[in-house]
Design an enzyme around this catalytic site. Structure first.
Site, PDB file in Angstrom:
ATOM      1  CB  CYS A  75      -3.029 -40.657 -22.084  1.00  0.00           C
ATOM      2  SG  CYS A  75      -1.852 -41.175 -23.332  1.00  0.00           S
ATOM      3  CD  GLU A 110      -5.195 -33.877 -20.746  1.00  0.00           C
ATOM      4  OE1 GLU A 110      -6.284 -34.426 -21.011  1.00  0.00           O
ATOM      5  OE2 GLU A 110      -4.092 -34.432 -20.909  1.00  0.00           O
ATOM      6  CG  HIS A 164      -3.859 -36.251 -23.891  1.00  0.00           C
ATOM      7  ND1 HIS A 164      -3.309 -36.351 -22.628  1.00  0.00           N
ATOM      8  CD2 HIS A 164      -3.222 -37.173 -24.651  1.00  0.00           C
ATOM      9  CE1 HIS A 164      -2.377 -37.284 -22.633  1.00  0.00           C
ATOM     10  NE2 HIS A 164      -2.303 -37.801 -23.836  1.00  0.00           N
TER      11      HIS A 164
HETATM   12  N1  GLN Z   1       0.605 -39.180 -22.888  1.00  0.00           N
HETATM   13  C1  GLN Z   1       0.607 -40.296 -22.198  1.00  0.00           C
HETATM   14  O1  GLN Z   1      -0.044 -40.407 -21.170  1.00  0.00           O
HETATM   15  C2  GLN Z   1       1.506 -41.414 -22.671  1.00  0.00           C
HETATM   16  C3  GLN Z   1       1.161 -42.726 -22.034  1.00  0.00           C
HETATM   17  C4  GLN Z   1       2.237 -43.773 -22.152  1.00  0.00           C
HETATM   18  N2  GLN Z   1       3.459 -43.307 -21.605  1.00  0.00           N
HETATM   19  C5  GLN Z   1       2.361 -44.208 -23.607  1.00  0.00           C
HETATM   20  O2  GLN Z   1       3.300 -43.836 -24.272  1.00  0.00           O
HETATM   21  O3  GLN Z   1       1.510 -44.922 -24.089  1.00  0.00           O
END
Ligand code: GLN
Length: 228
Positions: free
Chosen positions: A86, A197, A195
């Site tokens: 992400c 994790e 994600h």
């Molecule tokens: N969960 C995250 O890593 C969000 C990544 C980034 N802040 C976005 O909104 O795209």
């Protein structure tokens, strides 16, 4: 095997990443602050999700200038596994460790929910524990996950099998070719929006992310552990 979880001001998935490695995988892991200048003691580097530097300018655009990024690049150049999830993926793109760029989600909304992915390439050090074509469930949580690159780059990604994960059934953010995760040409740097994790135990709704971390450990054992 020892993992580094790099923490930037604004990271918010670092603890989940640490938990996945320490408690679910049972491997060594250490938090590393963004001003660290040496990652030689680690076998793999993890860049977790979050809002590094408040996502100012663009997600990842400031984090990529952090001191630690020179060492992340060194680790990547040394062939060590480097995983960006992400915001970590966004930072790898901004740093030029992966090709392409991230745009705001097509619907301009932050989306947080489980999605289905297809494992397009199970021949990488991150995906060997999956079947090719396996459909897995992993949560997403982002506002800027609309992956984009130019045509030549896309051709290269396809040719070199660098597209590792694609959204299945429905594309939540408008990314090119439903791309959810890509590797570099060498195959040791993976960036992905979902994600893994957050999907390491059935109690969380899915344990499908665990195989990704297991793949990294299997790769490391195969290449580093000598059995008599
Ligand atoms: N969960 C995250 O890593 C969000 C990544 C980034 N802040 C976005 O909104 O795209």
């Amino acid at each position: 095997m020892k993992f580094a979880v790099v923490v930037f001001p604004g990271s918010n998935c670092d603890v989940d990443m640490y938990h996945a490695i320490a408690d679910e995988l049972g491997e060594e892991v250490e938090y590393v602050w963004h001003d660290e200048d040496n990652l030689d003691r680690f076998d793999a580097v993890l860049l977790p999700g979050g809002f590094s530097y408040g996502d100012y300018l663009r997600s990842g655009a400031i984090a990529r200038f952090s001191k630690v990024m020179a060492s992340v690049k060194q680790a990547a150049d040394a062939g060590k596994p480097v995983l960006g999830v992400c915001n970590g993926f966004q930072i790898l793109l901004e740093a030029g460790l992966l090709p392409g760029a991230m745009r705001r989600n097509q619907g301009l909304k932050f989306i947080c929910r489980p999605v289905q992915l297809v494992v397009e390439n199970n021949g990488t050090m991150f995906t060997s524990a999956y079947e090719k074509g396996e459909v897995i469930t992993i949560p997403i949580a982002h506002g800027e996950g609309n992956y984009y690159c130019d045509e030549q780059t896309l051709e290269r990604l396809v040719e070199n099998k660098q597209i590792v994960f694609r959204y299945h059934g429905e594309n939540p953010n408008g990314s090119l070719m439903d791309i959810a995760g890509i590797v570099n040409e060498r195959g040791n740097v993976l960036g992905m929006m979902p994600h893994p994790e957050r999907a390491v135990d059935a109690l969380l709704g899915s344990a499908d992310g665990l195989k990704l971390f297991r793949s990294i450990v299997n790769y490391w054992r195969e290449t580093h552990v000598v059995t008599a």
